[in-house]
Design an enzyme around this catalytic site. Structure first.
Site, PDB file in Angstrom:
ATOM      1  N   TYR A  44       1.215  -1.300  -0.137  1.00 40.26           N
ATOM      2  CA  TYR A  44      -0.130  -0.371  -0.414  1.00 40.26           C
ATOM      3  C   TYR A  44       0.542   1.341   0.317  1.00 40.26           C
ATOM      4  O   TYR A  44       1.409   2.088   0.539  1.00 40.26           O
ATOM      5  CB  TYR A  44      -0.944  -0.155   1.516  1.00 40.26           C
ATOM      6  N   LYS A  75      -0.999  -0.981  -4.307  1.00 37.47           N
ATOM      7  CA  LYS A  75      -2.133  -0.336  -3.965  1.00 37.47           C
ATOM      8  C   LYS A  75      -1.217   0.849  -4.594  1.00 37.47           C
ATOM      9  O   LYS A  75      -0.719   1.653  -3.573  1.00 37.47           O
ATOM     10  CB  LYS A  75      -2.874  -0.782  -2.231  1.00 37.47           C
TER      11      LYS A  75
END
Length: 309
Positions: A136, A164
Site C-alpha cells: 500500500y 495499491k
C-alpha cells in the site's frame, strides 16, 4: 480462495457502539450488504476500518467476524498496519489463521524508513506468511514512498504480487508499468483518481466511497472493462464530489457519515477521531443527499466477477 486481483474492493468500515466497543453484528451486516451488491472483494481493517485505533485482539476478532460474514463468496484481504516488523508479522500470521485470503501491507507507522529498511520490512513479513500481499503506497498519509528502488529489491519475493497506488500523481501508474511490466498487479487506491488509474493500467480499485454507493462503484468498473467509456465517465463525474472526500484528512468520518445517510452503517468512530460537526457535517450530508437524488441509471443485469475457489 484464489484472489483474482481485479474489480472493486471496498475498504470496509469497522462498526462500533456508543461505548466504543466493537459492533460485530452490524459490521457483518455492512459487509454482507456490500457482497450482495456485487463487490469483487473486501479490505478488512484498512485506513477506513480504523486499523490503528484497534488493539491486536480487536483486530483479530473483527477480521474473524468479517471472514465469517463473507463465507467464501469473495476474497477477504486485511490491512497490516503496525509500528514495526515484529508486530506486522504477528498480525499477518494471525490473519492467516483467521482465514484471510490476502494481506494489504503498509509501511511501518511513525518511523520513516530508508528504502532498504522499507524493503526489509516488507520482505520480513512476506517470508513469514504464505498469503499473497498487496503493498500500500500512500506517501501523503504515511510519509513513506514505495519507490521503484524498493520494488526492485522485492522482485524475488513471490508472494508480494500487487501494489495499491494512492499517490495523487497518476504518472506513477505508467512509471510502474514501464519499469516492471506486469510483475506487480496495480490497484487504484485514491478514489478521485480511480478511473484515471484504470485507464493507465490498474486492474482494480480499493475504494472508500463504495461503502455508501456500491452498485455505482461496481458499474463504473464494469463499464470501463466492457469498453463503455461514456457510461464509466458519466458515473465518475456524478461520483466525483464524493470521491474527493477520500483524499481529505477526515475521510474516515466522512465515509462513515455517508454510510449513515444511505442507511448502510453508523457514523460512530473511535477516538482520537470524532464524528463530523457543524458546517462540515452539513456539507457532507448535503453532498451525499445530492448524489442519492441524482444517481445514474445502471445496467440492470451487471455481471458479478466470479472468483475461483
Amino acid at each position: 480462495m484464489t484472489i483474482g486481483w481485479q474489480g472493486v474492493f471496498p475498504a470496509v468500515t469497522t462498526q462500533v457502539r456508543a461505548d466504543y466497543s466493537l459492533d460485530i453484528t452490524d459490521t457483518q451486516r455492512v459487509v454482507d450488504d456490500l457482497v450482495n451488491d456485487g463487490v469483487t472483494g473486501v479490505i478488512a481493517l484498512g485506513t477506513v476500518g480504523e486499523n490503528n485505533s484497534l488493539t491486536f485482539e480487536e483486530k483479530v476478532t473483527m477480521l474473524t467476524a468479517i471472514v465469517e460474514a463473507v463465507d467464501g463468496r469473495v476474497p477477504v484481504i486485511t490491512g497490516v498496519s503496525e509500528y514495526d516488523t515484529r508486530r506486522a508479522v504477528e498480525y499477518a500470521q494471525a490473519a492467516e489463521k483467521a482465514g484471510a485470503d490476502g494481506l494489504m501491507l503498509l509501511p511501518p507507522m511513525v518511523y520513516v524508513p530508508k528504502p532498504h529498511e522499507l524493503a526489509l520490512h516488507f520482505r520480513g513479513v512476506a517470508e513469514k506468511t504464505a498469503l499473497p500481499i498487496m503493498l500500500y503506497n500512500n506517501p501523503p498519509a504515511y510519509r513513506t514512498s514505495i519507490t521503484n528502488e524498493v520494488l526492485e529489491m522485492l522482485l524475488d519475493v513471490d508472494n508480494i504480487v500487487a501494489v495499491k497506488e494512492s499517490a495523487p500523481d497518476t504518472r506513477r501508474f505508467t512509471d510502474l508499468r514501464n519499469s516492471f511490466g506486469d510483475r506487480y498487479v496495480l490497484f487504484a487506491g485514491l478514489d478521485d483518481v480511480a478511473l484515471e488509474g484504470l485507464y493507465l493500467g490498474a486492474q482494480g480499485w480499493v475504494s472508500g466511497l463504495t461503502n455508501a454507493f456500491p452498485r455505482e462503484s461496481v458499474e463504473l468498473v464494469h463499464a470501463f472493462a466492457r469498453g463503455d467509456h461514456a457510461k464509466a465517465m458519466e458515473i465518475y463525474r456524478w461520483f466525483m464530489p464524493l470521491l474527493h472526500l477520500d483524499a481529505e484528512h477526515d475521510l474516515v468520518q466522512s465515509i462513515k457519515l455517508a454510510e449513515q445517510v444511505m442507511g448502510r452503517g453508523s457514523e460512530r468512530v473511535l477516538p482520537p477521531r470524532y464524528p463530523l460537526e457543524g458546517a462540515r457535517r452539513a456539507e457532507v450530508i448535503a453532498m451525499v443527499e445530492q448524489a442519492a437524488a441524482t444517481r445514474p441509471t445502471l445496467t440492470p443485469a451487471t455481471p458479478v466477477v466470479e472468483e475461483v475457489a
